[in-house]
Motif scaffolding. Structure first.
Motif, PDB file in Angstrom:
ATOM      1  N   LYS A  35      44.548  13.907 105.158  1.00  0.00           N
ATOM      2  CA  LYS A  35      44.380  12.525 104.718  1.00  0.00           C
ATOM      3  C   LYS A  35      45.116  12.215 103.412  1.00  0.00           C
ATOM      4  N   ILE A  36      45.640  13.230 102.763  1.00  0.00           N
ATOM      5  CA  ILE A  36      46.297  13.021 101.468  1.00  0.00           C
ATOM      6  C   ILE A  36      47.669  12.381 101.671  1.00  0.00           C
ATOM      7  N   THR A  37      47.952  11.364 100.854  1.00  0.00           N
ATOM      8  CA  THR A  37      49.270  10.722 100.854  1.00  0.00           C
ATOM      9  C   THR A  37      50.092  11.335  99.727  1.00  0.00           C
ATOM     10  N   TRP A  38      51.105  12.051 100.081  1.00  0.00           N
ATOM     11  CA  TRP A  38      51.902  12.769  99.098  1.00  0.00           C
ATOM     12  C   TRP A  38      52.952  11.850  98.467  1.00  0.00           C
ATOM     13  N   PRO A  39      53.261  12.031  97.198  1.00  0.00           N
ATOM     14  CA  PRO A  39      54.276  11.201  96.547  1.00  0.00           C
ATOM     15  C   PRO A  39      55.665  11.511  97.099  1.00  0.00           C
ATOM     16  N   LYS A  40      56.618  10.588  96.837  1.00  0.00           N
ATOM     17  CA  LYS A  40      57.977  10.751  97.331  1.00  0.00           C
ATOM     18  C   LYS A  40      58.693  11.894  96.616  1.00  0.00           C
ATOM     19  N   GLN A  41      58.700  11.835  95.310  1.00  0.00           N
ATOM     20  CA  GLN A  41      59.369  12.875  94.522  1.00  0.00           C
ATOM     21  C   GLN A  41      58.483  13.238  93.339  1.00  0.00           C
ATOM     22  N   SER A  42      58.201  14.509  93.242  1.00  0.00           N
ATOM     23  CA  SER A  42      57.362  14.938  92.123  1.00  0.00           C
ATOM     24  C   SER A  42      57.154  16.440  92.214  1.00  0.00           C
ATOM     25  N   LYS A  43      56.521  16.964  91.200  1.00  0.00           N
ATOM     26  CA  LYS A  43      56.128  18.362  91.185  1.00  0.00           C
ATOM     27  C   LYS A  43      54.609  18.411  91.298  1.00  0.00           C
ATOM     28  N   ILE A  44      54.133  19.111  92.341  1.00  0.00           N
ATOM     29  CA  ILE A  44      52.701  19.163  92.611  1.00  0.00           C
ATOM     30  C   ILE A  44      52.130  20.429  91.970  1.00  0.00           C
ATOM     31  N   THR A  45      51.150  20.229  91.110  1.00  0.00           N
ATOM     32  CA  THR A  45      50.437  21.352  90.499  1.00  0.00           C
ATOM     33  C   THR A  45      49.127  21.548  91.250  1.00  0.00           C
ATOM     34  N   ILE A  46      48.925  22.750  91.741  1.00  0.00           N
ATOM     35  CA  ILE A  46      47.709  23.046  92.515  1.00  0.00           C
ATOM     36  C   ILE A  46      46.756  23.775  91.595  1.00  0.00           C
ATOM     37  N   ASP A  47      45.639  23.122  91.292  1.00  0.00           N
ATOM     38  CA  ASP A  47      44.657  23.637  90.332  1.00  0.00           C
ATOM     39  C   ASP A  47      43.517  24.298  91.085  1.00  0.00           C
ATOM     40  N   GLY A  48      43.311  25.601  90.851  1.00  0.00           N
ATOM     41  CA  GLY A  48      42.256  26.329  91.538  1.00  0.00           C
ATOM     42  C   GLY A  48      41.115  26.748  90.642  1.00  0.00           C
ATOM     43  N   GLN A  49      40.951  26.051  89.502  1.00  0.00           N
ATOM     44  CA  GLN A  49      39.912  26.435  88.551  1.00  0.00           C
ATOM     45  C   GLN A  49      38.524  26.257  89.139  1.00  0.00           C
TER      46      GLN A  49
END
Length: 371
Positions: A35-49
């Motif tokens: 269901k997530i709408t991803w941005p066109k251009q960017s750097k995705i940081t995946i936070d697992g805290q």
């Protein structure tokens, strides 16, 4: 309402993972990622805290999500994941790469498979010829050195393959005689030719059923034992130990088995003939009213001696086939105990197959010679 396990912060381009990423929540996490709408251009940081637990299913799903994000032209970076999670992710991603690199094996067509099997049998036949040549050389060498003959081992083989086989051969031959007399007697009684049961029974038992049934029993009982014994010794490296001590396997193990069966099988054939005729005689007495005196009187006048000699003449050939195939398959054992079972099965099947082939060849030859 359950909290979401994964959300995307559009302002900071941060994918926040929470809770337990395990098999129980696999469907829910996959649905939320879809269901997530991803941005066109960017750097995705995946936070697992906020991730409290992760198993291999969750790591696989996260690895798949990373591939999906990268396919959209986005870059990813993992942050605040524990060392255990990083190790699990590395292992899962490595397995995924290895799986993708597995080559696809093309299935061979029927002609290619037939060719491969044919080549395999030709190679095995070449090994069998080499094995036979080694036995012939060992026999020739021992002729001029009688002291090298292993008489104790030969006596043990005669005891196991001959004396201990007497009860089962007698019982089986007796029942064969009963069956033959019963089946043929029913037909002969319809034509009033009861007395000819002696001719049919005597010729069939002495020429065919006696030597053939005895050889088949020996193939199942003795041939398989030869293969299993030699195969087990080879797995236990006992044969290598014999070579180290200067004692050849042919001298100690193979020749006694070969000549032991060569001695006992003709004697067992004679034993089978006696009980086969005895079983048929008793059945003829009970079913057709032919007394034992009349049966034996007609038997000695109507059954030629050559019927017995032909049957006994087949026995040494059958013995050589059984012993050579059994010993050869035993020496071909390698790898594990599973190979012992495989070679033992092959030993019995091949021995019975070649016994029947040899018997058919004998029948053709004797027919041409009018014997």
């Amino acid at each position: 309402m359950d909290a979401q396990l994964v959300t995307l912060d559009s302002q900071s381009s941060r994918l926040i993972c929470r809770g337990e990423w395990n098999l129980a929540n696999l469907v829910k996490i996959k649905t939320e990622l879809g269901k997530i709408t991803w941005p066109k251009q960017s750097k995705i940081t995946i936070d697992g805290q906020a991730v409290t637990k992760m198993d291999s299913a969750g790591a696989w799903l996260l690895s798949d999500a990373l591939k999906n994000i990268s396919s959209k032209g986005l870059t990813t970076q993992l942050e605040h994941f524990s060392e255990q999670t990083h190790a699990l992710m590395t292992l899962v991603m490595k397995r995924a790469v290895d799986t993708q690199q597995i080559p696809v094996i093309k299935r061979q067509n029927s002609i290619a498979r037939l060719g491969a099997v044919t080549v395999q049998y030709l190679i095995e036949f070449r090994y069998f010829l080499s094995f036979t040549g080694e036995l012939a050389w060992e026999f020739t060498r021992n002729i001029f050195h009688p002291i090298r003959w292993r008489w104790r081992e030969l006596a043990a083989v005669i005891d196991k393959t001959g004396f201990q086989a007497l009860p089962i051969i007698a019982l089986l031959s007796f029942m064969i005689g009963v069956v033959i007399s019963y089946q043929m007697g029913n037909q002969l009684r319809n034509y009033g030719a009861n007395v000819f049961i002696v001719n049919l029974l005597g010729l069939s038992v002495l020429r065919e059923f006696g030597p053939l049934i005895t050889a088949i029993m020996a193939a199942g009982r003795t041939g398989s034992a030869f293969t299993a014994q030699l195969g087990t010794m080879k797995l236990n490296q006992e044969i290598d130990a014999l070579n180290t001590m200067g004692v050849t396997p042919g001298e100690l193990l193979l020749l006694p088995r070969l000549f032991g069966l060569l001695i006992t099988l003709p004697l067992l054939t004679m034993w089978a003939d006696i009980f086969g005729v005895l079983g048929g005689m008793l059945m003829a007495n009970n079913m057709l009213g032919i007394t034992a005196h009349d049966f034996l009187h007609r038997f000695q006048h109507e059954i030629p001696m050559r019927a017995l000699l032909i049957g006994l003449g087949k026995a040494p050939v059958f013995a050589l086939l059984i012993a050579s195939i059994g010993c050869f398959q035993g020496m071909m054992v390698e790898g594990s105990a599973d190979s012992v079972g495989k070679q033992t099965t092959r030993s019995v099947v091949l021995a019975i197959f070649f016994i029947i082939i040899a018997d058919a060849v004998f029948s053709i030859i004797f027919s041409r010679l009018k014997l």
